[in-house]
Write a protein that holds these residues in place. Sequence first.
Motif, PDB file in Angstrom:
ATOM      1  N   THR A  23      -0.879  -3.893   0.998  1.00 41.71           N
ATOM      2  CA  THR A  23      -2.330  -3.888   0.792  1.00 41.71           C
ATOM      3  C   THR A  23      -2.693  -4.339  -0.623  1.00 41.71           C
ATOM      4  O   THR A  23      -3.554  -5.220  -0.810  1.00 41.71           O
ATOM      5  N   ASN A  24      -2.044  -3.781  -1.625  1.00 41.19           N
ATOM      6  CA  ASN A  24      -2.350  -4.170  -3.009  1.00 41.19           C
ATOM      7  C   ASN A  24      -1.844  -5.564  -3.359  1.00 41.19           C
ATOM      8  O   ASN A  24      -2.327  -6.184  -4.308  1.00 41.19           O
ATOM      9  N   ASP A  25      -0.891  -6.048  -2.582  1.00 41.77           N
ATOM     10  CA  ASP A  25      -0.380  -7.406  -2.808  1.00 41.77           C
ATOM     11  C   ASP A  25      -1.438  -8.468  -2.539  1.00 41.77           C
ATOM     12  O   ASP A  25      -1.338  -9.593  -3.028  1.00 41.77           O
ATOM     13  N   THR A  26      -2.476  -8.132  -1.748  1.00 45.88           N
ATOM     14  CA  THR A  26      -3.510  -9.119  -1.411  1.00 45.88           C
ATOM     15  C   THR A  26      -4.452  -9.410  -2.573  1.00 45.88           C
ATOM     16  O   THR A  26      -5.235 -10.374  -2.503  1.00 45.88           O
ATOM     17  N   LYS A  27      -4.415  -8.585  -3.604  1.00 48.21           N
ATOM     18  CA  LYS A  27      -5.293  -8.830  -4.753  1.00 48.21           C
ATOM     19  C   LYS A  27      -4.994 -10.207  -5.329  1.00 48.21           C
ATOM     20  O   LYS A  27      -3.826 -10.606  -5.448  1.00 48.21           O
ATOM     21  N   SER A  28      -6.020 -10.925  -5.695  1.00 47.93           N
ATOM     22  CA  SER A  28      -5.869 -12.337  -6.064  1.00 47.93           C
ATOM     23  C   SER A  28      -4.847 -12.533  -7.180  1.00 47.93           C
ATOM     24  O   SER A  28      -4.045 -13.474  -7.140  1.00 47.93           O
ATOM     25  N   TRP A  29      -4.840 -11.645  -8.173  1.00 45.98           N
ATOM     26  CA  TRP A  29      -3.913 -11.832  -9.289  1.00 45.98           C
ATOM     27  C   TRP A  29      -2.452 -11.590  -8.885  1.00 45.98           C
ATOM     28  O   TRP A  29      -1.539 -12.082  -9.543  1.00 45.98           O
ATOM     29  N   ASN A  30      -2.260 -10.852  -7.778  1.00 51.70           N
ATOM     30  CA  ASN A  30      -0.905 -10.668  -7.271  1.00 51.70           C
ATOM     31  C   ASN A  30      -0.503 -11.802  -6.326  1.00 51.70           C
ATOM     32  O   ASN A  30       0.562 -12.402  -6.466  1.00 51.70           O
ATOM     33  N   TRP A  31      -1.394 -12.068  -5.363  1.00 49.36           N
ATOM     34  CA  TRP A  31      -1.023 -13.005  -4.300  1.00 49.36           C
ATOM     35  C   TRP A  31      -0.952 -14.445  -4.804  1.00 49.36           C
ATOM     36  O   TRP A  31      -0.026 -15.190  -4.441  1.00 49.36           O
ATOM     37  N   LEU A  68       3.148  -2.788   9.831  1.00 53.35           N
ATOM     38  CA  LEU A  68       2.222  -3.870   9.517  1.00 53.35           C
ATOM     39  C   LEU A  68       1.004  -3.219   8.880  1.00 53.35           C
ATOM     40  O   LEU A  68       0.376  -2.338   9.474  1.00 53.35           O
ATOM     41  N   SER A  69       0.642  -3.643   7.678  1.00 54.89           N
ATOM     42  CA  SER A  69      -0.333  -2.927   6.856  1.00 54.89           C
ATOM     43  C   SER A  69      -1.643  -2.680   7.587  1.00 54.89           C
ATOM     44  O   SER A  69      -2.104  -3.531   8.371  1.00 54.89           O
ATOM     45  N   PRO A  70      -2.288  -1.533   7.345  1.00 60.51           N
ATOM     46  CA  PRO A  70      -3.552  -1.217   8.013  1.00 60.51           C
ATOM     47  C   PRO A  70      -4.611  -2.290   7.781  1.00 60.51           C
ATOM     48  O   PRO A  70      -4.619  -2.981   6.751  1.00 60.51           O
ATOM     49  N   TYR A  71      -5.509  -2.400   8.731  1.00 63.79           N
ATOM     50  CA  TYR A  71      -6.604  -3.370   8.658  1.00 63.79           C
ATOM     51  C   TYR A  71      -7.524  -3.033   7.483  1.00 63.79           C
ATOM     52  O   TYR A  71      -7.759  -1.859   7.172  1.00 63.79           O
ATOM     53  N   VAL A  72      -8.010  -4.065   6.809  1.00 63.46           N
ATOM     54  CA  VAL A  72      -8.915  -3.897   5.668  1.00 63.46           C
ATOM     55  C   VAL A  72     -10.322  -4.331   6.092  1.00 63.46           C
ATOM     56  O   VAL A  72     -10.503  -5.408   6.664  1.00 63.46           O
ATOM     57  N   ALA A  76      -3.468  -1.162  15.473  1.00 54.17           N
ATOM     58  CA  ALA A  76      -3.959   0.167  15.844  1.00 54.17           C
ATOM     59  C   ALA A  76      -5.188   0.576  15.055  1.00 54.17           C
ATOM     60  O   ALA A  76      -5.988   1.397  15.512  1.00 54.17           O
ATOM     61  N   THR A  77      -5.368   0.017  13.836  1.00 55.69           N
ATOM     62  CA  THR A  77      -6.491   0.423  12.987  1.00 55.69           C
ATOM     63  C   THR A  77      -7.652  -0.569  13.013  1.00 55.69           C
ATOM     64  O   THR A  77      -8.613  -0.410  12.253  1.00 55.69           O
ATOM     65  N   GLN A  78      -7.581  -1.575  13.853  1.00 58.01           N
ATOM     66  CA  GLN A  78      -8.704  -2.498  13.975  1.00 58.01           C
ATOM     67  C   GLN A  78      -9.845  -1.854  14.769  1.00 58.01           C
ATOM     68  O   GLN A  78      -9.623  -0.967  15.588  1.00 58.01           O
ATOM     69  N   ASN A  79     -11.049  -2.296  14.518  1.00 61.33           N
ATOM     70  CA  ASN A  79     -12.249  -1.763  15.172  1.00 61.33           C
ATOM     71  C   ASN A  79     -12.410  -0.263  14.918  1.00 61.33           C
ATOM     72  O   ASN A  79     -12.873   0.475  15.782  1.00 61.33           O
ATOM     73  N   TYR A 136     -13.425   5.127  10.471  1.00 57.13           N
ATOM     74  CA  TYR A 136     -12.333   5.928   9.926  1.00 57.13           C
ATOM     75  C   TYR A 136     -11.839   5.407   8.576  1.00 57.13           C
ATOM     76  O   TYR A 136     -10.896   5.959   8.007  1.00 57.13           O
ATOM     77  N   PHE A 137     -12.462   4.347   8.056  1.00 62.17           N
ATOM     78  CA  PHE A 137     -12.106   3.781   6.750  1.00 62.17           C
ATOM     79  C   PHE A 137     -13.389   3.653   5.920  1.00 62.17           C
ATOM     80  O   PHE A 137     -13.914   2.561   5.719  1.00 62.17           O
ATOM     81  N   PRO A 138     -13.918   4.767   5.452  1.00 61.93           N
ATOM     82  CA  PRO A 138     -15.255   4.764   4.834  1.00 61.93           C
ATOM     83  C   PRO A 138     -15.370   3.907   3.580  1.00 61.93           C
ATOM     84  O   PRO A 138     -16.453   3.411   3.273  1.00 61.93           O
ATOM     85  N   ASP A 139     -14.253   3.709   2.832  1.00 61.55           N
ATOM     86  CA  ASP A 139     -14.338   2.846   1.654  1.00 61.55           C
ATOM     87  C   ASP A 139     -13.747   1.462   1.925  1.00 61.55           C
ATOM     88  O   ASP A 139     -13.498   0.696   1.000  1.00 61.55           O
ATOM     89  N   ALA A 140     -13.520   1.144   3.202  1.00 58.66           N
ATOM     90  CA  ALA A 140     -13.022  -0.151   3.680  1.00 58.66           C
ATOM     91  C   ALA A 140     -11.510  -0.295   3.587  1.00 58.66           C
ATOM     92  O   ALA A 140     -10.938  -1.195   4.196  1.00 58.66           O
ATOM     93  N   VAL A 141     -10.830   0.577   2.835  1.00 61.05           N
ATOM     94  CA  VAL A 141      -9.377   0.449   2.646  1.00 61.05           C
ATOM     95  C   VAL A 141      -8.632   1.722   3.036  1.00 61.05           C
ATOM     96  O   VAL A 141      -7.639   1.675   3.765  1.00 61.05           O
ATOM     97  N   HIS A 142      -9.098   2.871   2.549  1.00 64.80           N
ATOM     98  CA  HIS A 142      -8.350   4.114   2.712  1.00 64.80           C
ATOM     99  C   HIS A 142      -8.832   4.879   3.945  1.00 64.80           C
ATOM    100  O   HIS A 142     -10.046   5.109   4.096  1.00 64.80           O
ATOM    101  N   PRO A 143      -7.924   5.292   4.808  1.00 62.76           N
ATOM    102  CA  PRO A 143      -8.343   6.044   5.995  1.00 62.76           C
ATOM    103  C   PRO A 143      -8.754   7.468   5.634  1.00 62.76           C
ATOM    104  O   PRO A 143      -8.177   8.084   4.723  1.00 62.76           O
ATOM    105  N   ASN A 144      -9.755   7.986   6.335  1.00 63.43           N
ATOM    106  CA  ASN A 144     -10.060   9.401   6.227  1.00 63.43           C
ATOM    107  C   ASN A 144      -9.046  10.170   7.082  1.00 63.43           C
ATOM    108  O   ASN A 144      -8.064   9.595   7.564  1.00 63.43           O
TER     109      ASN A 144
END
Length: 699
Positions: A111-119, A150-154, A194-197, A201-209
């Motif tokens: 998930t953090n690898d997608t940040k532009s400065w990393n990827w 496979l990383s959770p959906y963002v 599994a985490t799509q749609n 359950y992801f109120p801040d768009a990244v972290h699951p409740n």
Amino acid sequence: MRKMLYMLLTALLFVSASLWARGSERVHAASPIKVAAVGDSITAGAGVSNPSTQSYPARLQTLLGAGYEVRNYGVSGTTMLKYGDSPYWNTQAYSDSSNWNPDIVVIQLGTNDTKSWNWQAHGSEFVADTKALIDHYRQLPSHPTVYLNLSPYVYGANAYGIDSAVMQNQVVPKQLQAASEMSPAVPVIHVNEATQNMQLYFPDAVHPNERGAAVIAETVRQSIGPAQPIPAGMLDRSGWTATASASNGIENPGKALDDLLSTRWSSGTAQTSGMWFVVDMKGQKTFNQVVLDNADLSAGDYPIQYQLYLSNDGSNWGTAVASGAGAQTATTINLAQSTARYIKVTQIGSGPAWWSIQDFRVLLSNGSTQPPVSTAIWFQNFEAGTGFSAGTGATVASDPSSANTGGAKSVKLTVSASGEPGTASNSVKITPQTGGSVDATGQSLLNFFIKDTQGANTIRVTIVDSANATWNGWTTSSSVQNQWTKISLPLGSVTGINKAAIKEIRIGEWNSGVYYVDDLYFAGAASDPVPAFSQQPPVSTAIWFQNFEAGTGFSAGTGATVASDPSSANTGGAKSVKLTVSASGDPGTTSNSVKITPQAGGSVDATGQSLLNFFIKDTQGSNTIRVTIVDSANATWNGWTTSSSVQNQWTKISLPLGSVTGINKAAIKEIRIGEWNTGVYYVDDLYFASSTTDPIPSF
């Protein structure tokens, strides 16, 4: 959204419940199986109020039970990339998880690898770094089994700098690539799918409740944990549907029937009198208990006061058959043994809490310790050494050296080159051991056994009916290396074919190698054992009323036109009758109908028979049928069927003759098939039978 590489590798690598055997392998061990959850802030539990009890590893511990010890080695902000802004490789958790010498490692990084400065700087290194981390854990003294989530959906483009598009289009495909390039291939767990749609359950768009974390935990459990026991007496829910008076977005009624305690149906509003929840079991079922399970995630959302109703048509409910107050974690409703198609629970209290159901179960509990009578029927057991042929890219042979329990032979499938099996490649094509076709109506599962030298392979199954219509899909369960493994395919997921006439089943594999297949049979319940090897097909006492092959024996009721139709016929014949209804309305006993007489003339003696069976197809679907039966003295009976048509598919309809009264069943001279709605209908193959397993009589 998914790229082709993602789709192909997903099909290759899909793993669910592949460690059912692992639990049995370790039964002798005194210490629990050690599971290390490696990951970033999502693993650590950044989105929940109490990570020690609500993070996905904590939930996983609860699901797996005392036979496992799960430790959370998640570190916020970390990357898979060795040269990312915060590599997991440099953390104390990396050292601690390694020194613990776990039996299982579940990696969830990316998930953090997608940040532009990393990827942008190091994305090209992601596959190599992923493989290196997997290899590191595999080389530990404990030689753990390593899984790759496979990383959770963002949700959202740049929450915390995390890029949803990079996740879906680049990170997830590269995770699949890395897993497939390892030797042996690394099983992946489909957390992304599994985490799509599930944005709720992801109120801040990244972290699951806590609910999103529960979804991840359940998804992981399905892959690494033992098979969950089925409650004694629980009815199979394949194909069932549910509706409700209100729903909270993604928490729709179907979530109460999906076998996952991590999902739920929820009203989304405070409880008020009159709320309802209805389940359609798609046919009459006999039961005496209903359970509304809230588990611990929805413990306060139980119905304050309820009433339970039953119906066979979904409209006429009569009076309540049970009522009471709900319970905090599970509301168990006991009632007199009943038979119905629909169940409605009405909430008649009021209060501030929502009404939620995590799992809706229907049971027939008789208090007996005796196993239920099996209604399983053979498709093929290979004992004759025949009944199979090779698909393209494969060779097959009868094999007396390796057979599942109870028999002496299996079929050996050799796949020469890896590739998508599709519907005919890399496969063994199997026909019924009794010849012709098999009627699987009334059954819930296709079961078979597989063994291979690799393990962790899902199976592509293709089912063909007598009209050559096909269905195909991947199993969710996987093979276990060098061990006969039972695979169960729910028939509720099989659509577009005539299940009353299955003539061929194809078992296909993606990876090159040697596979053994044995004992294909249809079963009504997961507990049904393999049928007896001496089992003979039942002798059918079914008798024809009309098969329309002569193009005669029918006429039109008022408001309808009818014609012999050679373009659409049910399995085995060449003609049906086409019924066109010009205006909607109640058919009564003579309108909007086709009037059918016996093909042998005169009348038919149906005494000793239990069912009137016939087949119908229409362009709308979901239509019940008005049936009128006339005897030689012109006495009539009429009523609606409980089963409905399926759009553009021949559907077998069975009418119990026990419900037919007031006529002489020894002299039935006419049967009328009527429809309420305007449209075109095709009717074929009316016959009387003594059992649901009786096939269509010989033409």
